[in-house]
Design a protein around this motif. Structure first.
Motif, PDB file in Angstrom:
ATOM      1  N   ALA A   1      38.390   5.418  13.692  1.00 53.90           N
ATOM      2  CA  ALA A   1      37.166   5.258  12.907  1.00 53.90           C
ATOM      3  C   ALA A   1      37.137   3.896  12.216  1.00 53.90           C
ATOM      4  O   ALA A   1      36.085   3.239  12.154  1.00 53.90           O
ATOM      5  CB  ALA A   1      37.052   6.379  11.879  1.00 53.90           C
ATOM      6  N   LYS A   2      38.287   3.461  11.708  1.00 49.20           N
ATOM      7  CA  LYS A   2      38.344   2.142  11.075  1.00 49.20           C
ATOM      8  C   LYS A   2      38.078   1.032  12.079  1.00 49.20           C
ATOM      9  O   LYS A   2      37.404   0.044  11.768  1.00 49.20           O
ATOM     10  CB  LYS A   2      39.707   1.956  10.412  1.00 49.20           C
ATOM     11  N   ALA A   3      38.613   1.181  13.293  1.00 44.68           N
ATOM     12  CA  ALA A   3      38.389   0.168  14.321  1.00 44.68           C
ATOM     13  C   ALA A   3      36.911   0.119  14.722  1.00 44.68           C
ATOM     14  O   ALA A   3      36.332  -0.968  14.879  1.00 44.68           O
ATOM     15  CB  ALA A   3      39.265   0.457  15.537  1.00 44.68           C
TER      16      ALA A   3
ATOM     17  N   LEU B   1      31.216   8.623  12.989  1.00 43.69           N
ATOM     18  CA  LEU B   1      31.809   7.984  11.818  1.00 43.69           C
ATOM     19  C   LEU B   1      31.642   8.825  10.564  1.00 43.69           C
ATOM     20  O   LEU B   1      32.541   8.876   9.705  1.00 43.69           O
ATOM     21  CB  LEU B   1      31.190   6.602  11.610  1.00 43.69           C
ATOM     22  N   VAL B   2      30.496   9.493  10.420  1.00 43.74           N
ATOM     23  CA  VAL B   2      30.220  10.253   9.198  1.00 43.74           C
ATOM     24  C   VAL B   2      30.820  11.658   9.254  1.00 43.74           C
ATOM     25  O   VAL B   2      31.414  12.137   8.285  1.00 43.74           O
ATOM     26  CB  VAL B   2      28.701  10.322   8.941  1.00 43.74           C
ATOM     27  N   GLU B   3      30.683  12.319  10.384  1.00 39.62           N
ATOM     28  CA  GLU B   3      31.042  13.740  10.462  1.00 39.62           C
ATOM     29  C   GLU B   3      32.456  13.986  10.995  1.00 39.62           C
ATOM     30  O   GLU B   3      33.087  14.975  10.630  1.00 39.62           O
ATOM     31  CB  GLU B   3      30.031  14.485  11.346  1.00 39.62           C
ATOM     32  N   TYR B   4      32.941  13.103  11.859  1.00 29.09           N
ATOM     33  CA  TYR B   4      34.226  13.374  12.505  1.00 29.09           C
ATOM     34  C   TYR B   4      35.249  12.264  12.295  1.00 29.09           C
ATOM     35  O   TYR B   4      36.450  12.503  12.422  1.00 29.09           O
ATOM     36  CB  TYR B   4      34.035  13.555  14.024  1.00 29.09           C
ATOM     37  N   GLY B   5      34.796  11.049  12.052  1.00 33.66           N
ATOM     38  CA  GLY B   5      35.681   9.896  12.077  1.00 33.66           C
ATOM     39  C   GLY B   5      36.745   9.907  10.991  1.00 33.66           C
ATOM     40  O   GLY B   5      36.418   9.916   9.795  1.00 33.66           O
TER      41      GLY B   5
ATOM     42  N   LEU C   1      23.256   6.304  17.571  1.00 33.94           N
ATOM     43  CA  LEU C   1      23.139   7.575  16.855  1.00 33.94           C
ATOM     44  C   LEU C   1      24.438   8.381  16.941  1.00 33.94           C
ATOM     45  O   LEU C   1      24.946   8.879  15.925  1.00 33.94           O
ATOM     46  CB  LEU C   1      21.974   8.376  17.426  1.00 33.94           C
ATOM     47  N   PHE C   2      24.991   8.510  18.136  1.00 34.32           N
ATOM     48  CA  PHE C   2      26.230   9.273  18.296  1.00 34.32           C
ATOM     49  C   PHE C   2      27.405   8.584  17.599  1.00 34.32           C
ATOM     50  O   PHE C   2      28.299   9.260  17.068  1.00 34.32           O
ATOM     51  CB  PHE C   2      26.528   9.477  19.777  1.00 34.32           C
TER      52      PHE C   2
END
Length: 356
Positions: A172-174, A163-167, A157-158
């Motif tokens: 994030a790609k990794a 990924l959606v809100e902060y990445g 969940l975290f």
């Protein structure tokens, strides 16, 4: 000339808007005729499989629908009806194996499924004789799935929220890349990894918790992917409205984004639980099986429903086969109950809408 045109009725100047259409009962009539002809062809050709009869009926239905619709409504509408028929046909083809699976499992599983089977273990039971139960396997499955969920759901969940809100950027790609890689990991590989790391290197023994570690590895990418997709479906306008009121981003996620997508998130979690509940390979390697009741998942070998099914089927006698089918039916019921609970919780927690 203009006077002549004005004297003409207005209906003559408009193209016809009404076209010939088949009556509503026409598709049902075509379906009945296709089934009847298919039964005749199958019986005449000596086909013993009802599946072959069904495929013949399907081909005849599609061909008959296209021909009849082309003659009455035109080729364009005929193509539309054929596409709709193929969609329904694919749906039926997908449901038939599921129905056959459930029907077979129920028919063979109810032979020994009773209160004694659900409340007793295999302790002191001769494998070639009747008796025994699945209680120890139910305890093992509940504990192992619960421990795996406690580990995998918060992490998944975290990760999805990040990924959606902060990445942004390379991290994030990794993370996305490794989640994609983990999605395709076979269950035996996860079991071997925990076997090498937890049991061989660290020296811990076989236990239900060791199996939960492998199940958590299999569960995490499913939770991440499903939660990520649900969070992306939340309209950005809701986030912007909350932020415009001065609400911090973390509180916006907690109070707006997550409640809006809670139904889909719970469904994804239940899909992940359903996947790991039926895994056998990690249990064979790490949990090791046990004929007796072991309520402590952190010490000693345990059993589980998938392992129990495998174990009983491997015994190779009629009594064991009956126990295996009954355990498979219990496993299906377990997953179904979890899904019903998840849907009820999602409906309860879903944002309430008030109509005028």
């Amino acid at each position: 000339m203009s006077a002549v045109v004005q004297d003409q009725p207005r209906s003559d100047l408009r193209p016809p808007l009404a076209h010939r259409r088949l009556p509503r009962w026409a598709p049902a009539a075509v379906a009945v005729a296709a089934v009847a002809v298919a039964c005749g062809i199958g019986a005449g050709a000596g086909l013993t499989s009802h599946l072959q009869w069904g495929l013949i009926a399907l081909i005849l239905y599609v061909a008959g629908t296209f021909t009849l619709t082309s003659l009455v409504e035109g080729r364009r509408q005929a193509k539309d009806r054929v596409a709709t028929s193929l969609v329904w046909a694919c749906f039926v083809l997908a449901v038939v194996p599921l129905y056959s699976l459930i029907e077979t499992t129920i028919a063979k599983g109810v032979k020994v499924l009773d209160g004694n089977f659900l409340t007793h273990s295999m302790g002191g039971v001769i494998i070639t004789g009747p008796g025994g139960g699945v209680y120890h396997a139910i305890i093992g499955t509940l504990e192992q799935v619960a421990l795996a969920s406690l580990m995998a759901v918060p992490i998944g969940l975290f990760t999805a929220i990040y990924l959606v809100e902060y990445g942004r950027g390379k991290l994030a790609k990794a993370v996305t890349f490794f989640v994609d890689v983990m999605t395709g990991i076979p269950s035996i590989v996860a079991g071997l990894f925990i076997l090498a790391f937890w049991i061989i290197i660290l020296g811990f023994g076989y236990s239900g918790f060791a199996g939960s570690l492998a199940l958590a590895i299999l569960m995490m990418p499913v939770v991440v992917r499903s939660t990520e997709e649900m969070l992306k479906l939340v309209p950005n306008e809701l986030r912007e409205a909350s932020l415009a009121l001065g609400v911090p981003k973390w509180r916006t996620i907690l109070k707006v984004v997550l409640p809006t997508s809670i139904g889909g998130i719970l469904t994804g979690v239940m899909l992940a639980v359903a996947r790991i509940a039926g895994e056998t390979a990690p249990v064979l390697l790490l949990v090791f099986g046990n004929q007796l009741i072991n309520n402590n998942p952190f010490s000693g070998a345990q059993s589980s429903l998938p392992y129990y099914v495998y174990e009983q089927y491997a015994n190779g006698n009629d009594a064991s086969y009956d126990r295996a089918w009954a355990a498979a039916l219990v496993l299906i019921a377990f997953v179904m109950i979890l899904n019903l609970l998840a849907r009820g919780l999602a409906r309860w927690k879903a944002p309430k809408t008030t109509g005028r």
